[in-house]
Design a protein around this motif. Structure first.
Motif, PDB file in Angstrom:
ATOM      1  N   PRO A 121      79.221  62.110  58.139  1.00  0.00           N
ATOM      2  CA  PRO A 121      79.578  61.311  59.799  1.00  0.00           C
ATOM      3  C   PRO A 121      77.754  61.357  59.953  1.00  0.00           C
ATOM      4  O   PRO A 121      77.902  60.277  60.228  1.00  0.00           O
ATOM      5  N   ALA A 122      76.907  61.438  59.716  1.00  0.00           N
ATOM      6  CA  ALA A 122      75.470  61.068  59.682  1.00  0.00           C
ATOM      7  C   ALA A 122      74.992  60.009  58.978  1.00  0.00           C
ATOM      8  O   ALA A 122      74.445  59.218  59.528  1.00  0.00           O
ATOM      9  N   PHE A 123      75.859  59.116  57.456  1.00  0.00           N
ATOM     10  CA  PHE A 123      75.840  58.220  57.201  1.00  0.00           C
ATOM     11  C   PHE A 123      76.472  57.153  57.934  1.00  0.00           C
ATOM     12  O   PHE A 123      75.490  56.143  58.481  1.00  0.00           O
ATOM     13  N   ILE A 124      77.779  57.561  58.479  1.00  0.00           N
ATOM     14  CA  ILE A 124      78.034  56.656  59.027  1.00  0.00           C
ATOM     15  C   ILE A 124      77.295  55.797  60.237  1.00  0.00           C
ATOM     16  O   ILE A 124      76.986  54.988  60.711  1.00  0.00           O
ATOM     17  N   PHE A 183      80.670  66.754  54.358  1.00  0.00           N
ATOM     18  CA  PHE A 183      79.589  66.665  56.043  1.00  0.00           C
ATOM     19  C   PHE A 183      78.625  65.690  55.727  1.00  0.00           C
ATOM     20  O   PHE A 183      78.236  65.484  57.419  1.00  0.00           O
ATOM     21  N   LEU A 184      78.207  64.937  55.249  1.00  0.00           N
ATOM     22  CA  LEU A 184      77.039  64.017  55.319  1.00  0.00           C
ATOM     23  C   LEU A 184      76.842  62.724  55.567  1.00  0.00           C
ATOM     24  O   LEU A 184      77.151  61.774  55.696  1.00  0.00           O
ATOM     25  N   ARG A 231      81.652  70.378  41.291  1.00  0.00           N
ATOM     26  CA  ARG A 231      81.660  69.057  42.016  1.00  0.00           C
ATOM     27  C   ARG A 231      83.008  69.016  43.012  1.00  0.00           C
ATOM     28  O   ARG A 231      82.486  68.397  44.476  1.00  0.00           O
ATOM     29  N   ARG A 232      83.637  70.208  43.288  1.00  0.00           N
ATOM     30  CA  ARG A 232      83.833  70.462  44.539  1.00  0.00           C
ATOM     31  C   ARG A 232      82.773  70.897  45.844  1.00  0.00           C
ATOM     32  O   ARG A 232      83.102  70.423  46.411  1.00  0.00           O
ATOM     33  N   ARG A 233      81.442  71.527  45.841  1.00  0.00           N
ATOM     34  CA  ARG A 233      80.971  71.025  46.219  1.00  0.00           C
ATOM     35  C   ARG A 233      79.916  69.917  46.722  1.00  0.00           C
ATOM     36  O   ARG A 233      79.245  69.994  47.349  1.00  0.00           O
TER      37      ARG A 233
END
Length: 303
Positions: free
Chosen positions: A30-33, A27-28, A18-20
């Motif tokens: 910003p790219a998704f936004i 991390f994903l 879950r932590r990973r």
């Protein structure tokens, strides 16, 4: 018949997973936004505008499929789309062969001055498409171009590179191929260097020459890279705008206006944003179909 049993995960392993997942999502995010902000959002807005008569100002009025119906009787749309396909059909194979041959020569162990050659051939990748268009406009200008100057120096008549539609299209094709060669070379050079030398050495022991080794071994192993080069080259050629706009503006006249230039002129020069959005949606569908067809052929070859 044996039954495979799975060992249940420990609580610590579940927490670590879950932590990973949370870290990966962070991390994903910003790219998704950015994807939603600069792709999904404008795409949805363009799709909405394609069903309106929006002119860039005022409140858009919903007109249904009128914009799409108008495309069926728009001769300029069909002409620009036909020229775009012609440009793509000629530019992509020419750029593919050019980048493949140059990559094979540069990577060859017997090549001299490979480092200098890489810098020269990668130069088009370092400049913007607008600068590419300006450079080729200077080279093939009718009254001030370097090519016509050289032709005049050897006693030949200057060519009408800018006023002849066919010659202007040839210049556009050459400039487009020159500008796209560097990136394709980068992909091919990386793929060629990853081919095991044992394959080539075995073929050499069997008496295969350089050309035979390239055609029978190197080239077939480059199939995944070739697919990527052709796919990206096709999409980029269909979307070509900045280079042609700075080179000759689609001239002479409107003889070499491609589909993206037609969208630009319709939307921003004629203030028909709704109609231009409909053309953009058609172009997006064409690109999706091309990508799906190429992907299908690539999978069928692998099967």
């Amino acid at each position: 018949m044996s039954v495979i049993t799975r060992t249940p995960l420990r609580p610590n392993a579940i927490k670590e997973r879950r932590r990973r997942g949370v870290v990966a999502a962070i991390f994903l995010l910003p790219a998704f936004i950015l994807f939603c902000l600069f792709f999904v959002g404008p795409g949805a807005l363009g799709l909405y505008y394609s069903f309106t008569d929006y002119k860039g100002y005022g409140i858009p009025e919903f007109i249904g499929l009128d914009n799409y119906k108008g495309l069926f009787t728009d001769g300029d749309f069909y002409a620009s789309l036909t020229r775009t396909f012609l440009y793509t059909i000629v530019t992509v194979p020419f750029g593919y062969i050019l980048s493949l041959v140059i990559s094979a020569l540069v990577v060859s162990k017997s090549a001299k001055g490979a480092t200098v050659a890489q810098v020269i051939f990668f130069f088009p990748w370092l400049i913007s498409p607008i600068v590419t268009g300006v450079i080729w406009r200077w080279l093939f200008g009718e009254n001030f171009g370097l090519v016509n100057y050289l032709l005049s120096s050897v006693g030949l008549d200057p060519m009408k590179w800018a006023s002849d539609p066919n010659l202007a299209l040839i210049v556009v094709i050459l400039a487009g191929s020159w500008g796209s060669t560097a990136f394709s070379m980068l992909l091919f050079m990386s793929a060629i260097r990853n081919i095991p030398n044992s394959y080539l050495e075995a073929a050499s022991l069997d008496g295969a020459g350089t050309i035979i080794r390239f055609v029978r071994i190197t080239w077939p192993l480059l199939r995944p890279t070739s697919f990527m080069v052709i796919l990206l080259g096709t999409i980029n050629a269909m979307k070509e705008f900045a280079m042609i706009q700075s080179l000759n503006g689609g001239g002479p006249g409107k003889s070499n206006v491609l589909i993206v230039q037609y969208i630009y002129e319709t939307g921003f020069e004629r203030s028909q944003i709704g109609y231009a959005s409909a053309v953009s949606m058609i172009l997006m569908v064409i690109l999706l179909v091309i990508a799906l067809i190429q992907t299908r052929f690539d999978r069928s070859d692998l099967d």
